[in-house]
Scaffold this motif. Structure first.
Motif, PDB file in Angstrom:
ATOM      1  N   SER A 293      33.953  54.842 123.113  1.00  0.00           N
ATOM      2  CA  SER A 293      33.519  55.049 124.499  1.00  0.00           C
ATOM      3  C   SER A 293      34.505  54.369 125.436  1.00  0.00           C
ATOM      4  CB  SER A 293      32.119  54.465 124.726  1.00  0.00           C
ATOM      5  OG  SER A 293      32.142  53.050 124.619  1.00  0.00           O
ATOM      6  N   ASP A 294      34.433  54.732 126.700  1.00  0.00           N
ATOM      7  CA  ASP A 294      35.287  54.085 127.692  1.00  0.00           C
ATOM      8  C   ASP A 294      34.974  52.599 127.785  1.00  0.00           C
ATOM      9  OD1 ASP A 294      36.546  56.473 128.266  1.00  0.00           O
ATOM     10  OD2 ASP A 294      35.286  56.907 130.017  1.00  0.00           O
ATOM     11  N   TRP A 295      33.672  52.252 127.712  1.00  0.00           N
ATOM     12  CA  TRP A 295      33.297  50.839 127.775  1.00  0.00           C
ATOM     13  C   TRP A 295      33.916  50.063 126.614  1.00  0.00           C
ATOM     14  CZ3 TRP A 295      31.145  47.288 124.564  1.00  0.00           C
ATOM     15  CH2 TRP A 295      30.808  46.060 125.141  1.00  0.00           C
ATOM     16  N   ALA A 296      33.816  50.611 125.418  1.00  0.00           N
ATOM     17  CA  ALA A 296      34.385  49.951 124.246  1.00  0.00           C
ATOM     18  C   ALA A 296      35.892  49.810 124.379  1.00  0.00           C
ATOM     19  CB  ALA A 296      34.027  50.724 122.975  1.00  0.00           C
ATOM     20  N   ARG A 297      36.528  50.825 124.928  1.00  0.00           N
ATOM     21  CA  ARG A 297      37.992  50.793 125.104  1.00  0.00           C
ATOM     22  C   ARG A 297      38.394  49.690 126.083  1.00  0.00           C
ATOM     23  NH1 ARG A 297      38.182  55.590 126.368  1.00  0.00           N
ATOM     24  NH2 ARG A 297      38.142  56.307 124.206  1.00  0.00           N
ATOM     25  N   ASP A 298      37.660  49.577 127.184  1.00  0.00           N
ATOM     26  CA  ASP A 298      37.957  48.528 128.165  1.00  0.00           C
ATOM     27  C   ASP A 298      37.699  47.140 127.586  1.00  0.00           C
ATOM     28  OD1 ASP A 298      38.652  50.454 129.991  1.00  0.00           O
ATOM     29  OD2 ASP A 298      36.752  50.394 131.083  1.00  0.00           O
ATOM     30  N   PHE A 299      36.613  47.012 126.819  1.00  0.00           N
ATOM     31  CA  PHE A 299      36.224  45.725 126.246  1.00  0.00           C
ATOM     32  C   PHE A 299      37.261  45.254 125.234  1.00  0.00           C
ATOM     33  CE2 PHE A 299      33.200  43.287 123.369  1.00  0.00           C
ATOM     34  CZ  PHE A 299      33.024  42.225 124.245  1.00  0.00           C
ATOM     35  N   VAL A 300      37.653  46.136 124.333  1.00  0.00           N
ATOM     36  CA  VAL A 300      38.676  45.805 123.341  1.00  0.00           C
ATOM     37  C   VAL A 300      40.011  45.541 124.026  1.00  0.00           C
ATOM     38  CG1 VAL A 300      40.039  46.747 121.433  1.00  0.00           C
ATOM     39  CG2 VAL A 300      37.548  46.979 121.420  1.00  0.00           C
ATOM     40  N   GLY A 301      40.305  46.319 125.049  1.00  0.00           N
ATOM     41  CA  GLY A 301      41.549  46.130 125.780  1.00  0.00           C
ATOM     42  C   GLY A 301      41.660  44.764 126.421  1.00  0.00           C
ATOM     43  N   THR A 302      40.528  44.232 126.877  1.00  0.00           N
ATOM     44  CA  THR A 302      40.519  42.878 127.443  1.00  0.00           C
ATOM     45  C   THR A 302      41.027  41.876 126.419  1.00  0.00           C
ATOM     46  OG1 THR A 302      38.680  43.383 128.938  1.00  0.00           O
ATOM     47  CG2 THR A 302      39.062  41.059 128.427  1.00  0.00           C
ATOM     48  N   LYS A 303      40.547  41.986 125.186  1.00  0.00           N
ATOM     49  CA  LYS A 303      40.965  41.053 124.142  1.00  0.00           C
ATOM     50  C   LYS A 303      42.431  41.244 123.766  1.00  0.00           C
ATOM     51  CE  LYS A 303      40.837  38.325 120.485  1.00  0.00           C
ATOM     52  NZ  LYS A 303      39.684  38.294 119.581  1.00  0.00           N
ATOM     53  N   LEU A 304      42.851  42.477 123.607  1.00  0.00           N
ATOM     54  CA  LEU A 304      44.204  42.721 123.124  1.00  0.00           C
ATOM     55  C   LEU A 304      45.263  42.314 124.146  1.00  0.00           C
ATOM     56  CD1 LEU A 304      43.694  46.143 121.301  1.00  0.00           C
ATOM     57  CD2 LEU A 304      43.701  43.846 120.332  1.00  0.00           C
ATOM     58  N   ALA A 305      44.866  42.179 125.413  1.00  0.00           N
ATOM     59  CA  ALA A 305      45.792  41.725 126.447  1.00  0.00           C
ATOM     60  C   ALA A 305      45.623  40.243 126.783  1.00  0.00           C
ATOM     61  CB  ALA A 305      45.593  42.556 127.715  1.00  0.00           C
ATOM     62  N   ASP A 306      44.748  39.559 126.041  1.00  0.00           N
ATOM     63  CA  ASP A 306      44.345  38.193 126.378  1.00  0.00           C
ATOM     64  C   ASP A 306      45.016  37.202 125.429  1.00  0.00           C
ATOM     65  OD1 ASP A 306      42.926  36.063 127.496  1.00  0.00           O
ATOM     66  OD2 ASP A 306      41.134  36.428 126.290  1.00  0.00           O
ATOM     67  N   VAL A 307      46.267  36.867 125.709  1.00  0.00           N
ATOM     68  CA  VAL A 307      47.064  36.087 124.765  1.00  0.00           C
ATOM     69  C   VAL A 307      46.471  34.709 124.503  1.00  0.00           C
ATOM     70  CG1 VAL A 307      49.333  35.069 124.336  1.00  0.00           C
ATOM     71  CG2 VAL A 307      49.165  37.338 125.370  1.00  0.00           C
ATOM     72  N   ASP A 308      45.965  34.030 125.528  1.00  0.00           N
ATOM     73  CA  ASP A 308      45.454  32.672 125.328  1.00  0.00           C
ATOM     74  C   ASP A 308      43.937  32.601 125.164  1.00  0.00           C
ATOM     75  OD1 ASP A 308      44.444  33.031 127.882  1.00  0.00           O
ATOM     76  OD2 ASP A 308      45.489  31.306 128.776  1.00  0.00           O
ATOM     77  N   GLY A 309      43.253  33.750 125.207  1.00  0.00           N
ATOM     78  CA  GLY A 309      41.814  33.786 124.977  1.00  0.00           C
ATOM     79  C   GLY A 309      40.957  33.450 126.174  1.00  0.00           C
ATOM     80  N   SER A 310      41.546  33.140 127.295  1.00  0.00           N
ATOM     81  CA  SER A 310      40.761  32.673 128.437  1.00  0.00           C
ATOM     82  C   SER A 310      39.898  33.772 129.051  1.00  0.00           C
ATOM     83  CB  SER A 310      41.682  32.071 129.503  1.00  0.00           C
ATOM     84  OG  SER A 310      42.641  33.018 129.929  1.00  0.00           O
ATOM     85  N   ARG A 311      40.431  35.017 129.074  1.00  0.00           N
ATOM     86  CA  ARG A 311      39.656  36.100 129.680  1.00  0.00           C
ATOM     87  C   ARG A 311      38.412  36.424 128.869  1.00  0.00           C
ATOM     88  NH1 ARG A 311      43.424  41.087 130.654  1.00  0.00           N
ATOM     89  NH2 ARG A 311      41.521  41.880 131.646  1.00  0.00           N
ATOM     90  N   VAL A 312      38.556  36.442 127.548  1.00  0.00           N
ATOM     91  CA  VAL A 312      37.393  36.704 126.702  1.00  0.00           C
ATOM     92  C   VAL A 312      36.379  35.573 126.819  1.00  0.00           C
ATOM     93  CG1 VAL A 312      36.611  36.836 124.304  1.00  0.00           C
ATOM     94  CG2 VAL A 312      38.528  38.243 125.077  1.00  0.00           C
ATOM     95  N   GLN A 313      36.839  34.334 126.810  1.00  0.00           N
ATOM     96  CA  GLN A 313      35.911  33.213 126.915  1.00  0.00           C
ATOM     97  C   GLN A 313      35.158  33.242 128.242  1.00  0.00           C
ATOM     98  OE1 GLN A 313      35.090  30.736 124.497  1.00  0.00           O
ATOM     99  NE2 GLN A 313      36.051  32.399 123.336  1.00  0.00           N
ATOM    100  N   GLN A 314      35.846  33.596 129.299  1.00  0.00           N
ATOM    101  CA  GLN A 314      35.187  33.690 130.593  1.00  0.00           C
ATOM    102  C   GLN A 314      34.143  34.811 130.579  1.00  0.00           C
ATOM    103  OE1 GLN A 314      37.866  34.456 133.842  1.00  0.00           O
ATOM    104  NE2 GLN A 314      36.266  34.314 135.409  1.00  0.00           N
ATOM    105  N   LEU A 315      34.501  35.936 129.984  1.00  0.00           N
ATOM    106  CA  LEU A 315      33.591  37.065 129.934  1.00  0.00           C
ATOM    107  C   LEU A 315      32.347  36.762 129.105  1.00  0.00           C
ATOM    108  CD1 LEU A 315      32.947  40.077 130.431  1.00  0.00           C
ATOM    109  CD2 LEU A 315      34.348  40.612 128.421  1.00  0.00           C
ATOM    110  N   THR A 316      32.533  36.269 127.894  1.00  0.00           N
ATOM    111  CA  THR A 316      31.381  36.051 127.023  1.00  0.00           C
ATOM    112  C   THR A 316      30.566  34.840 127.453  1.00  0.00           C
ATOM    113  OG1 THR A 316      32.797  34.872 125.426  1.00  0.00           O
ATOM    114  CG2 THR A 316      32.411  37.219 125.042  1.00  0.00           C
ATOM    115  N   ALA A 317      31.171  33.903 128.174  1.00  0.00           N
ATOM    116  CA  ALA A 317      30.404  32.780 128.710  1.00  0.00           C
ATOM    117  C   ALA A 317      29.340  33.267 129.682  1.00  0.00           C
ATOM    118  CB  ALA A 317      31.328  31.776 129.401  1.00  0.00           C
TER     119      ALA A 317
END
Length: 283
Positions: free
Chosen positions: A253-277
């Protein structure tokens, strides 16, 4: 023996597996539809009948965590059809909880069905996929790319599957086998309900994590209220199975694509941590 393309699909009694099995038959595949308990095949066969593809199905018992069952099923499929052209690893199970509140036995159980089961089926079928220059498609999850709160064991298993398949893909390709992983987000299926989780008991036992767990539950209920259908996810799986040049990683889905894309572009992990927090923040 059959001249048709033969696909073995695991976990077909409900949800994505059932929808994928029917969609594969509609796309021209002869389907070996496997499940732990073949007494639960009634819904699958009814759906196949409604779709006009019942003659393309053979239901077989398969417990992916039992090596003898895996061997017996693969041998039976080969005896019946003479070949395997595709395998879809779909069988899996959820595991809700965080590190302090899940036992090692629970973690091992999640790994057995979600990871070692996939490895076992892959090992048993890969020689036959080499012979046919076939396809190996594995349903993982966005949770195989993005670690999610209160899904420690589940995400660990799905991460392991993704690492296994990403490592295998270039090697298998040298022998003519194309490997892909499919990453659904929230899918409206029996997968969540089948976990039979006692939410009040979990909250009572959550201690210092109770508010975080309640926030996560609220967020998850909302996301599954807008979930993708199993049939829509299955369309993506079949498109990958039928593609001349299938990609390795596919979201449903588009949502899944955007969600996975956030991680694959997140070299230091900060974007994912902010999102899941935000998922565990009390409102």
């Amino acid at each position: 023996m059959s001249a048709s393309r033969i696909a073995l699909i695991t976990g077909t009694s409900s949800g994505i597996g059932l929808a994928t099995a029917v969609a594969a038959a509609q796309s021209g595949w002869q389907v070996v539809a496997t499940m732990r308990n073949t007494a639960k095949a009634e819904r699958l066969l009814a759906a196949a009948g409604e779709a006009g593809v019942a003659e393309r199905f053979r239901v077989m018992a398969l417990e992916v965590t039992d090596s003898a069952s895996v061997t017996e099923c693969v041998d039976a499929a080969l005896a019946a059809h003479g070949r395997l052209d595709a395998v879809v690893n779909n069988a899996g199970a959820g595991a809700l909880g965080t590190a302090e509140h899940v036992s090692i036995a629970d973690v091992r159980a999640a790994m057995e069905v979600n990871y070692f089961g996939v490895v076992s089926v892959t090992q048993a079928t890969l020689p036959h996929l080499r012979a046919s220059r076939g396809r190996l498609v594995t349903v993982t999850s966005v949770g195989g790319v993005v670690g999610q709160p209160f899904n420690d064991a589940y995400c660990a298993a799905k991460f392991a599957v993704e690492g296994f398949m990403e490592s295998l893909a270039p090697v298998a390709a040298t022998a003519g086998v194309r490997v892909s992983v499919i990453e659904p987000g929230a899918v409206a299926s029996e997968f969540v309900a089948s976990q039979q989780i006692d939410i009040p008991a979990m909250l009572d036992a959550a201690g210092p994590y109770a508010s975080a767990l309640q926030a996560y539950i609220n967020r998850t209920r909302a996301s599954f209220g807008n979930a993708q259908s199993a049939a829509d996810a299955a369309k993506v799986i079949i498109a990958t199975l039928d593609a001349d040049e299938p990609p390795f990683r596919v979201q449903t889905s588009d949502w899944a694509r955007d969600f996975v894309g956030t991680k694959l572009a997140d070299v230091d992990g900060s974007r994912v941590q902010q999102l899941t927090a935000e998922w565990v923040a009390a409102s």
